[in-house]
Design a protein around this motif. Structure first.
Motif, PDB file in Angstrom:
ATOM      1  N   VAL A  83       0.019  55.498  86.807  1.00 56.46           N
ATOM      2  CA  VAL A  83      -0.190  56.919  86.510  1.00 56.46           C
ATOM      3  C   VAL A  83       0.125  57.161  85.048  1.00 56.46           C
ATOM      4  O   VAL A  83       1.108  56.634  84.514  1.00 56.46           O
ATOM      5  CB  VAL A  83       0.723  57.794  87.400  1.00 56.46           C
ATOM      6  N   GLY A  84      -0.715  57.944  84.380  1.00 51.45           N
ATOM      7  CA  GLY A  84      -0.492  58.280  82.978  1.00 51.45           C
ATOM      8  C   GLY A  84      -0.521  59.776  82.761  1.00 51.45           C
ATOM      9  O   GLY A  84      -0.871  60.554  83.659  1.00 51.45           O
ATOM     10  N   THR A  85      -0.147  60.180  81.556  1.00 52.91           N
ATOM     11  CA  THR A  85      -0.189  61.593  81.162  1.00 52.91           C
ATOM     12  C   THR A  85      -1.171  61.741  80.016  1.00 52.91           C
ATOM     13  O   THR A  85      -1.040  61.065  78.991  1.00 52.91           O
ATOM     14  CB  THR A  85       1.203  62.077  80.720  1.00 52.91           C
ATOM     15  N   ALA A  86      -2.156  62.598  80.183  1.00 50.14           N
ATOM     16  CA  ALA A  86      -3.167  62.784  79.143  1.00 50.14           C
ATOM     17  C   ALA A  86      -2.739  63.870  78.173  1.00 50.14           C
ATOM     18  O   ALA A  86      -2.109  64.859  78.561  1.00 50.14           O
ATOM     19  CB  ALA A  86      -4.502  63.152  79.775  1.00 50.14           C
ATOM     20  N   SER A  87      -3.083  63.677  76.904  1.00 52.90           N
ATOM     21  CA  SER A  87      -2.829  64.670  75.878  1.00 52.90           C
ATOM     22  C   SER A  87      -4.090  64.852  75.051  1.00 52.90           C
ATOM     23  O   SER A  87      -5.113  64.201  75.309  1.00 52.90           O
ATOM     24  CB  SER A  87      -1.655  64.247  74.992  1.00 52.90           C
ATOM     25  N   LEU A  88      -4.057  65.727  74.063  1.00 52.39           N
ATOM     26  CA  LEU A  88      -5.230  65.957  73.232  1.00 52.39           C
ATOM     27  C   LEU A  88      -5.708  64.644  72.610  1.00 52.39           C
ATOM     28  O   LEU A  88      -4.916  63.894  72.028  1.00 52.39           O
ATOM     29  CB  LEU A  88      -4.911  66.956  72.122  1.00 52.39           C
ATOM     30  N   TYR A 133     -20.677  55.897  85.922  1.00 49.64           N
ATOM     31  CA  TYR A 133     -19.615  55.675  84.940  1.00 49.64           C
ATOM     32  C   TYR A 133     -19.863  56.519  83.697  1.00 49.64           C
ATOM     33  O   TYR A 133     -20.933  56.454  83.092  1.00 49.64           O
ATOM     34  CB  TYR A 133     -19.530  54.206  84.536  1.00 49.64           C
ATOM     35  N   THR A 134     -18.865  57.304  83.318  1.00 54.24           N
ATOM     36  CA  THR A 134     -18.922  58.063  82.074  1.00 54.24           C
ATOM     37  C   THR A 134     -17.553  58.013  81.409  1.00 54.24           C
ATOM     38  O   THR A 134     -16.538  57.721  82.051  1.00 54.24           O
ATOM     39  CB  THR A 134     -19.311  59.533  82.292  1.00 54.24           C
ATOM     40  N   HIS A 135     -17.537  58.300  80.118  1.00 57.21           N
ATOM     41  CA  HIS A 135     -16.261  58.327  79.411  1.00 57.21           C
ATOM     42  C   HIS A 135     -16.277  59.466  78.399  1.00 57.21           C
ATOM     43  O   HIS A 135     -17.339  60.005  78.044  1.00 57.21           O
ATOM     44  CB  HIS A 135     -15.975  56.991  78.718  1.00 57.21           C
ATOM     45  N   GLY A 136     -15.118  59.857  77.933  1.00 59.43           N
ATOM     46  CA  GLY A 136     -15.007  60.945  76.977  1.00 59.43           C
ATOM     47  C   GLY A 136     -13.590  61.034  76.452  1.00 59.43           C
ATOM     48  O   GLY A 136     -12.834  60.052  76.487  1.00 59.43           O
ATOM     49  N   ASN A 137     -13.208  62.210  75.981  1.00 60.37           N
ATOM     50  CA  ASN A 137     -11.863  62.441  75.455  1.00 60.37           C
ATOM     51  C   ASN A 137     -11.362  63.798  75.924  1.00 60.37           C
ATOM     52  O   ASN A 137     -12.149  64.716  76.161  1.00 60.37           O
ATOM     53  CB  ASN A 137     -11.872  62.421  73.922  1.00 60.37           C
ATOM     54  N   ILE A 138     -10.046  63.928  76.047  1.00 58.12           N
ATOM     55  CA  ILE A 138      -9.455  65.218  76.372  1.00 58.12           C
ATOM     56  C   ILE A 138      -9.571  66.117  75.148  1.00 58.12           C
ATOM     57  O   ILE A 138      -9.092  65.767  74.060  1.00 58.12           O
ATOM     58  CB  ILE A 138      -7.976  65.067  76.796  1.00 58.12           C
ATOM     59  N   ILE A 139     -10.219  67.271  75.317  1.00 55.06           N
ATOM     60  CA  ILE A 139     -10.440  68.178  74.193  1.00 55.06           C
ATOM     61  C   ILE A 139      -9.585  69.432  74.287  1.00 55.06           C
ATOM     62  O   ILE A 139      -9.440  70.141  73.293  1.00 55.06           O
ATOM     63  CB  ILE A 139     -11.934  68.551  74.059  1.00 55.06           C
ATOM     64  N   GLN A 140      -9.021  69.721  75.467  1.00 56.13           N
ATOM     65  CA  GLN A 140      -8.098  70.844  75.618  1.00 56.13           C
ATOM     66  C   GLN A 140      -7.051  70.495  76.670  1.00 56.13           C
ATOM     67  O   GLN A 140      -7.353  69.804  77.649  1.00 56.13           O
ATOM     68  CB  GLN A 140      -8.813  72.120  76.050  1.00 56.13           C
ATOM     69  N   VAL A 141      -5.846  71.008  76.491  1.00 61.91           N
ATOM     70  CA  VAL A 141      -4.784  70.886  77.490  1.00 61.91           C
ATOM     71  C   VAL A 141      -4.276  72.283  77.826  1.00 61.91           C
ATOM     72  O   VAL A 141      -4.595  73.259  77.133  1.00 61.91           O
ATOM     73  CB  VAL A 141      -3.631  69.993  76.990  1.00 61.91           C
ATOM     74  N   SER A 173     -12.141  67.813  79.354  1.00 59.40           N
ATOM     75  CA  SER A 173     -12.829  66.835  78.509  1.00 59.40           C
ATOM     76  C   SER A 173     -14.213  67.377  78.189  1.00 59.40           C
ATOM     77  O   SER A 173     -14.605  68.445  78.673  1.00 59.40           O
ATOM     78  CB  SER A 173     -12.960  65.490  79.221  1.00 59.40           C
ATOM     79  N   GLY A 174     -14.977  66.634  77.401  1.00 54.25           N
ATOM     80  CA  GLY A 174     -16.361  67.004  77.158  1.00 54.25           C
ATOM     81  C   GLY A 174     -17.208  66.726  78.382  1.00 54.25           C
ATOM     82  O   GLY A 174     -16.692  66.456  79.475  1.00 54.25           O
ATOM     83  N   ALA A 175     -18.522  66.797  78.222  1.00 54.56           N
ATOM     84  CA  ALA A 175     -19.444  66.615  79.351  1.00 54.56           C
ATOM     85  C   ALA A 175     -19.402  65.178  79.836  1.00 54.56           C
ATOM     86  O   ALA A 175     -19.838  64.267  79.148  1.00 54.56           O
ATOM     87  CB  ALA A 175     -20.856  66.982  78.920  1.00 54.56           C
ATOM     88  N   MET A 176     -18.856  64.967  81.035  1.00 55.44           N
ATOM     89  CA  MET A 176     -18.857  63.636  81.633  1.00 55.44           C
ATOM     90  C   MET A 176     -19.012  63.721  83.148  1.00 55.44           C
ATOM     91  O   MET A 176     -18.624  62.809  83.876  1.00 55.44           O
ATOM     92  CB  MET A 176     -17.596  62.848  81.243  1.00 55.44           C
ATOM     93  N   SER A 177     -19.592  64.843  83.626  1.00 48.99           N
ATOM     94  CA  SER A 177     -19.739  65.007  85.071  1.00 48.99           C
ATOM     95  C   SER A 177     -20.828  66.024  85.390  1.00 48.99           C
ATOM     96  O   SER A 177     -21.210  66.833  84.549  1.00 48.99           O
ATOM     97  CB  SER A 177     -18.420  65.477  85.690  1.00 48.99           C
ATOM     98  N   GLN A 178     -21.296  65.953  86.638  1.00 46.41           N
ATOM     99  CA  GLN A 178     -22.221  66.933  87.190  1.00 46.41           C
ATOM    100  C   GLN A 178     -21.835  67.183  88.641  1.00 46.41           C
ATOM    101  O   GLN A 178     -20.913  66.539  89.174  1.00 46.41           O
ATOM    102  CB  GLN A 178     -23.664  66.420  87.096  1.00 46.41           C
ATOM    103  N   GLY A 179     -22.545  68.119  89.288  1.00 47.04           N
ATOM    104  CA  GLY A 179     -22.270  68.410  90.685  1.00 47.04           C
ATOM    105  C   GLY A 179     -22.310  67.149  91.537  1.00 47.04           C
ATOM    106  O   GLY A 179     -23.228  66.343  91.421  1.00 47.04           O
ATOM    107  N   GLY A 180     -21.322  66.984  92.397  1.00 52.58           N
ATOM    108  CA  GLY A 180     -21.231  65.786  93.225  1.00 52.58           C
ATOM    109  C   GLY A 180     -20.217  64.792  92.704  1.00 52.58           C
ATOM    110  O   GLY A 180     -19.784  63.898  93.427  1.00 52.58           O
ATOM    111  N   LEU A 196      -9.282  58.270  84.597  1.00 51.46           N
ATOM    112  CA  LEU A 196      -8.318  57.294  84.114  1.00 51.46           C
ATOM    113  C   LEU A 196      -8.354  57.204  82.593  1.00 51.46           C
ATOM    114  O   LEU A 196      -9.377  57.499  81.964  1.00 51.46           O
ATOM    115  CB  LEU A 196      -8.605  55.904  84.703  1.00 51.46           C
ATOM    116  N   ASP A 197      -7.236  56.769  81.991  1.00 48.42           N
ATOM    117  CA  ASP A 197      -7.251  56.517  80.553  1.00 48.42           C
ATOM    118  C   ASP A 197      -7.777  55.108  80.309  1.00 48.42           C
ATOM    119  O   ASP A 197      -8.208  54.411  81.247  1.00 48.42           O
ATOM    120  CB  ASP A 197      -5.868  56.742  79.942  1.00 48.42           C
ATOM    121  N   ASP A 198      -7.757  54.653  79.042  1.00 53.76           N
ATOM    122  CA  ASP A 198      -8.345  53.350  78.740  1.00 53.76           C
ATOM    123  C   ASP A 198      -7.479  52.184  79.179  1.00 53.76           C
ATOM    124  O   ASP A 198      -7.879  51.028  79.054  1.00 53.76           O
ATOM    125  CB  ASP A 198      -8.711  53.237  77.256  1.00 53.76           C
TER     126      ASP A 198
END
Length: 334
Positions: A237-242, A255-263, A284-291, A298-300
């Motif tokens: 388990v990790g803790t995400a930050s900006l 599979y998609t990836h991105g970055n945390i843009i707001q907390v 995060s930014g756009a990395m998902s859709q309905g479903g 997860l982090d890297d």
């Protein structure tokens, strides 16, 4: 393609073929091709025979005969760590054992995503969203959970688990966490009858939701595995930050990836009519859709940091995973 470059590639392919069998006897080699050499993370214009390895190992740890030559004929080599190549699997199909990332859902919804496995003592559960496994507060313990979800063709024959418990979502009704006609008190009574403890009723409060989460118990342990599609087993388990780099595998966008843009995000979320206010969220930014709802994020380092539950065309919202684990009194299976 310029004729000169075409000729160079043809020559490099001939050299590659000459050494192919030998290279595949070397430790960790999983692929060999022709590409541009990368130096100091910069792609150069020099053609190279690129050797993909599942894991890079220091030269000092290898026998001389296992070292990949710097030159093959007159062509330089480039060793790249790619991991093991795996055949992609369709997350919308039935899969046994089912892996996190595949389609799943309460029998009365469309489809969402199997997030990951969690445990409480020796009991193992499927973790996803309330609106995926519990039909937005309307489910009851024992309800059938299908894999794949109904929208992807799941039927009663595809039952993989039963709803165990969920954290009610508050829709501003002032009844402690349920939508009109909800069953917060009934949920606690049913769980008590089943010998289970209801989850903390203080997690989601009127006007202040923190989590959209639920648990389902597999019909048997061998029906599920903890390895997330294309990612592998969570490491913890990790803790995400900006700025934290994040990844996920979901039923719709894979599979998609991105970055945390707001907390510490406060957001209103539309559940197809009723709207709920969430606080303390990650974006995060756009990395998902309905479903994709229910996906583990997860982090890297493959540590679970969030549970995806909502988004827009440009963003993705997730519950911080520690809030989810605390609410449900479970821990990640690694």
């Amino acid at each position: 393609m310029p004729q000169a470059l075409e000729g160079l590639i043809k020559d490099a392919i001939a050299v590659k073929q000459q050494y192919l069998d030998k290279l595949f006897t070397m430790p960790n080699v999983v692929g060999i091709g022709i590409g541009y050499k990368v130096a100091n993370d910069v792609v150069t214009h020099e053609l190279a025979i690129t050797i993909s390895v599942s894991k890079k190992v220091a030269s000092a740890q290898l026998a001389a005969s296992d070292l990949i030559p710097k030159l093959l004929g007159s062509i330089r080599t480039d060793v790249v760590e790619t991991g093991i190549f795996k055949a992609f699997q369709d997350p919308k199909q039935k899969m046994r054992p089912a892996r996190p990332g595949v389609s799943i859902g309460h029998y009365n919804i469309t489809a969402g995503t199997f997030g990951c496995l969690v445990k409480r003592g020796s009991d193992v559960f499927i973790l996803s969203n309330n609106h995926v496994l519990a039909d937005i507060n309307q489910g009851k313990p024992g309800d059938a959970i299908l894999q794949p979800g109904p929208y992807d063709g799941g039927t009663s024959a595809d039952k993989i688990a039963e709803l165990t418990e969920f954290i009610p979502i508050d829709f501003g009704t002032g009844d402690g966490g349920t939508q009109p006609g909800g069953c917060s008190g009934l949920i606690g009574s049913l769980l008590s009858l089943l010998g289970q403890q209801p989850s903390s009723s203080g997690t989601n409060q009127p006007g202040n939701n923190r989590v959209d989460c639920a648990l389902a118990r597999p019909l048997s342990p061998d029906l599920v595995t903890p390895e997330i599609l294309q990612i592998g087993k969570p490491t913890g388990v990790g803790t995400a930050s900006l700025g934290t780099a994040v990844q996920k595998f979901g039923r719709t966008t894979s599979y998609t990836h991105g970055n945390i843009i707001q907390v510490d995000v406060t957001a209103t979320v539309d559940y197809g009519g009723p709207t709920a206010v969430f606080q303390g969220q990650l974006m995060s930014g756009a990395m998902s859709q309905g479903g994709d709802s229910g996906s583990a994020v997860l982090d890297d380092q493959k540590r679970v940091v969030g549970l995806l539950y909502a988004g827009s065309d440009t963003t993705t919202l997730m519950n911080p995973i520690q809030d989810v684990l605390t609410a449900l009194n479970v821990e990640i299976v690694t």
